[in-house]
Design a protein around this motif. Structure first.
Motif, mmCIF file in Angstrom:
data_model
loop_
_atom_site.group_PDB
_atom_site.id
_atom_site.type_symbol
_atom_site.label_atom_id
_atom_site.label_comp_id
_atom_site.label_asym_id
_atom_site.label_seq_id
_atom_site.Cartn_x
_atom_site.Cartn_y
_atom_site.Cartn_z
ATOM 1 N N GLU A 1 0.822 -1.204 0.000
ATOM 2 C CA GLU A 1 0.000 0.000 0.000
ATOM 3 C C GLU A 1 0.864 1.266 0.000
ATOM 4 N N ARG A 2 1.976 1.210 0.724
ATOM 5 C CA ARG A 2 2.886 2.363 0.744
ATOM 6 C C ARG A 2 3.408 2.657 -0.667
ATOM 7 N N ARG A 3 3.671 1.607 -1.429
ATOM 8 C CA ARG A 3 4.172 1.805 -2.800
ATOM 9 C C ARG A 3 3.087 2.351 -3.728
ATOM 10 N N VAL A 4 1.867 1.867 -3.547
ATOM 11 C CA VAL A 4 0.763 2.386 -4.368
ATOM 12 C C VAL A 4 0.547 3.874 -4.065
ATOM 13 N N ARG A 5 0.604 4.225 -2.783
ATOM 14 C CA ARG A 5 0.458 5.645 -2.411
ATOM 15 C C ARG A 5 1.578 6.499 -3.015
ATOM 16 N N SER B 1 3.260 10.596 -6.758
ATOM 17 C CA SER B 1 4.322 11.083 -7.646
ATOM 18 C C SER B 1 3.954 10.905 -9.117
ATOM 19 N N ASP B 2 2.688 10.582 -9.377
ATOM 20 C CA ASP B 2 2.142 10.565 -10.741
ATOM 21 C C ASP B 2 2.857 9.570 -11.662
ATOM 22 N N LEU B 3 3.152 8.401 -11.134
ATOM 23 C CA LEU B 3 3.751 7.348 -11.964
ATOM 24 C C LEU B 3 2.661 6.507 -12.626
ATOM 25 N N VAL B 4 2.892 6.102 -13.879
ATOM 26 C CA VAL B 4 2.079 5.046 -14.482
ATOM 27 C C VAL B 4 2.351 3.765 -13.684
ATOM 28 N N LEU C 1 -5.229 5.337 -6.061
ATOM 29 C CA LEU C 1 -4.860 6.077 -7.276
ATOM 30 C C LEU C 1 -5.943 7.097 -7.624
ATOM 31 N N ALA C 2 -7.213 6.720 -7.432
ATOM 32 C CA ALA C 2 -8.326 7.612 -7.784
ATOM 33 C C ALA C 2 -8.339 8.859 -6.906
ATOM 34 N N GLY C 3 -7.674 8.792 -5.744
ATOM 35 C CA GLY C 3 -7.563 9.978 -4.902
ATOM 36 C C GLY C 3 -6.669 11.042 -5.525
ATOM 37 N N HIS C 4 -5.872 10.670 -6.524
ATOM 38 C CA HIS C 4 -4.936 11.611 -7.153
ATOM 39 C C HIS C 4 -5.136 11.757 -8.656
ATOM 40 N N ARG C 5 -6.050 10.977 -9.240
ATOM 41 C CA ARG C 5 -6.230 11.016 -10.700
ATOM 42 C C ARG C 5 -7.709 11.094 -11.034
ATOM 43 N N ALA C 6 -8.014 11.706 -12.162
ATOM 44 C CA ALA C 6 -9.400 11.913 -12.568
ATOM 45 C C ALA C 6 -10.084 10.584 -12.872
ATOM 46 N N THR D 1 -2.856 -1.772 -16.116
ATOM 47 C CA THR D 1 -1.980 -0.599 -16.177
ATOM 48 C C THR D 1 -2.818 0.670 -16.050
ATOM 49 N N VAL D 2 -2.497 1.468 -15.040
ATOM 50 C CA VAL D 2 -3.239 2.710 -14.778
ATOM 51 C C VAL D 2 -2.379 3.879 -15.243
ATOM 52 N N GLY D 3 -2.935 4.725 -16.087
ATOM 53 C CA GLY D 3 -2.207 5.867 -16.616
ATOM 54 C C GLY D 3 -1.910 6.912 -15.549
ATOM 55 N N ASN D 4 -1.028 7.859 -15.889
ATOM 56 C CA ASN D 4 -0.800 8.989 -14.982
ATOM 57 C C ASN D 4 -1.695 10.159 -15.415
ATOM 58 N N THR D 5 -1.498 11.338 -14.822
ATOM 59 C CA THR D 5 -2.423 12.437 -15.138
ATOM 60 C C THR D 5 -2.258 12.948 -16.571
ATOM 61 N N ALA D 6 -1.169 12.573 -17.223
ATOM 62 C CA ALA D 6 -0.958 13.001 -18.614
ATOM 63 C C ALA D 6 -1.418 11.949 -19.629
ATOM 64 N N SER D 7 -1.712 10.739 -19.180
ATOM 65 C CA SER D 7 -2.113 9.666 -20.113
ATOM 66 C C SER D 7 -3.474 9.999 -20.738
ATOM 67 N N ARG D 8 -3.648 9.617 -21.986
ATOM 68 C CA ARG D 8 -4.878 9.902 -22.715
ATOM 69 C C ARG D 8 -5.311 8.675 -23.503
ATOM 70 N N GLU D 9 -6.626 8.566 -23.726
ATOM 71 C CA GLU D 9 -7.103 7.617 -24.722
ATOM 72 C C GLU D 9 -7.198 8.362 -26.038
ATOM 73 N N ILE D 10 -6.490 7.890 -27.036
ATOM 74 C CA ILE D 10 -6.499 8.524 -28.360
ATOM 75 C C ILE D 10 -6.824 7.451 -29.383
ATOM 76 N N ALA D 11 -7.956 7.596 -30.062
ATOM 77 C CA ALA D 11 -8.408 6.629 -31.066
ATOM 78 C C ALA D 11 -8.443 5.208 -30.494
ATOM 79 N N GLY D 12 -8.915 5.078 -29.268
ATOM 80 C CA GLY D 12 -9.064 3.754 -28.667
ATOM 81 C C GLY D 12 -7.789 3.193 -28.063
ATOM 82 N N ARG D 13 -6.688 3.965 -28.179
ATOM 83 C CA ARG D 13 -5.411 3.489 -27.642
ATOM 84 C C ARG D 13 -5.009 4.322 -26.430
#
Lengths: 329, 329
Positions: A229-233, A238-241, A263-268, A306-318
């Motif tokens: 849990e400490r590692r997930v936090r 720190s916004d890591l994928v 993760l949802a506590g820090h990401r949309a 795999t959970v994206g960071n705050t900059a990750s995007r879905e683009i054309a299904g990818r």
């Protein structure tokens, strides 16, 4: 070539070693006298102070080896031959995610070279057709990790060429580390890296690992939950994928929802999440969803998430994570 | 097959489509009338309300394609043929760390299949002998990443089979993410994962990645240093094994010492550190040292540095991280 120290300068012996291009090892008579030999004799004992020269020197020159020709006498010389114990070899071989065409040629070469293959039965099945005829196979079921590690090292110590196999990369949550915890410098070790699950999954999803990323196992069998849990936090803050290995199994079902909620506590809620089951195997499934929409019941032990960071995007299904924070901003 | 809606039930047309086993597409006369054709005519305009049926329907049925046979009339029918624009294919190919026998067969197959290869000149050099005769090569030097990404996507959009190549895994700090940021759903994309530098280095060091681990790039060219430092601190505090990509270059020399000092705040001076230069290439060098003893001047851009966690050990010269925190404790 090996003999007693008293003969170190004898022209016939020195010349023979030179002609054969091998070093001449010499031992004190007192050391030779300590070696148990099949044919001790009074003559050398009287002449140089040890009951055996040829057999004892051969054995001292090949530590751990065996006498393969007992002493033979001619008019001018007495010889015996010992075979050195071969130095064992342990190859830690990653087979990749499953598909044969994602296994490296180096992995295939190590499997062909091995005289002993050690591995989980399902991974052995995957490569049985690649093994040389006569290869010994030591396979075992799930949960026998320490036994497999010990057995692979013991076989290498006995002088065999051993391949210890695992899926993905053998060094990632796999057999290489328990084996190397046992292995000394008395064997050769060769690591053959492989395509680990996080990379196989990422290639199906798009490019989620384009920037800094962490792999975390959610199995608390060998690791206390508070460490996990400490590692997930830390990843969340720190916004890591994040790629989760061993995310969920029958009877181990609350860890993934808990990790995702951190993760949802820090990401949309719309943060992309990739779910890949059995990458590159016949029952492969890959899906790009979101933190809010992920159905955890679709996740099992052969799935990576795999959970994206705050900059990750879905683009054309990818699923795409930019290479940098100023990159294409 | 395509025609005007008024002919949707005509037995000769319906029967022909059935015998050919293709769908019959039909378009409203008003839609056909919008299409620019080489041979408009007054007769169909009077009969069904559009100056072209065959040519216009062929073009509407093959969006973005081209007319390859202009209209031909027989006693009973008029036909024209359009060729569909081929759907482009973009393969994101990881070549692995360098040695040919660590490149997957799937990567080789994609290179052979490609009609256009896009990549950094030094990676193109590495695989030129694998390309099919006539393959077009678009190579460029360091720093032209966005141009390469755009160019690869544009070539795929034009209908080509494109391989965009990179060392290691093309999705890790590499070209896949800028390319997929540009790519729509109008092209097929295939990711071919590869052995990334962290894995290639780990196999040489022993088994440093046996448990949770993070990859962090120390290049602050596209990422502000405060983002990087936050991740290093998170890794330090949560006891993750860390692999640094792009650790040091001429003119970028303080980042690695700074990152190591953050880790040293949470880990003993004797913590093992692996330094691997050019894994699997002819000038490969691997060394296991410690946080206290590491000489950062041995580190350059083609080196990866892996710092163990508090459980990592040097055992017989190899760097080993246990698989779990209760494992073999």
């Amino acid at each position: 070539m090996a003999t007693v120290a008293a003969k170190a300068g004898e022209a016939g012996i020195v010349g023979a070693a030179e002609r054969l291009g091998v070093p001449l090892l010499t031992y004190a008579a007192a050391d030779l006298a300590q070696v148990a030999v099949p044919n001790p004799s009074a003559a050398p004992l009287a002449a140089v102070g040890t009951p055996s020269v040829a057999e004892a020197a051969a054995l001292l020159g090949a530590p751990g080896g065996e006498l393969v020709v007992q002493k033979r006498k001619s008019a001018m010389a007495t010889v015996a031959v010992a075979r050195r114990r071969p130095r064992g070899r342990l190859a830690l071989v990653g087979l990749g995610p499953g598909a044969r065409d994602l296994m490296t040629p180096r992995a295939v070469a190590e499997l062909r070279r091995a005289s002993v293959v050690v591995g989980l039965d399902q991974y052995v099945d995957q490569v049985r057709d690649l093994l040389a005829p006569g290869t010994r196979v030591l396979e075992s079921g799930l949960g026998a990790e320490e036994e497999r590690a010990r057995s692979a090292v013991a076989q290498a110590r006995a002088g065999h060429a051993v391949a210890l196999i695992g899926s993905g990369d053998a060094g990632v949550y796999a057999m290489a580390s328990p084996a190397l915890a046992e292995a000394g410098d008395d064997i050769d070790v060769v690591g053959v890296p492989g395509v680990t699950a996080a990379l196989a999954a990422a290639a199906l999803l798009g490019a989620p690992l384009g920037h800094d990323h962490v792999s975390i196992s959610l199995s608390d069998l060998h690791t206390p939950w508070d460490v996990i849990e400490r590692r997930v936090r830390a990843a969340a803050e720190s916004d890591l994928v994040v790629t989760f290995y061993n995310p969920r199994s029958r009877g181990r079902d609350w860890q993934l929802p808990k990790a995702l909620s951190i993760l949802a506590g820090h990401r949309a809620p719309a943060t992309p999440v990739g779910v890949v089951h059995a990458a590159s195997r016949p029952d492969e499934r890959a899906e790009v969803t979101t933190l809010a929409a992920l159905d955890v019941t679709t996740v099992d032990m052969v799935t990576v998430v795999t959970v994206g960071n705050t900059a990750s995007r879905e683009i054309a299904g990818r699923m795409v994570t930019p290479r940098g924070y100023r990159w294409q901003s």
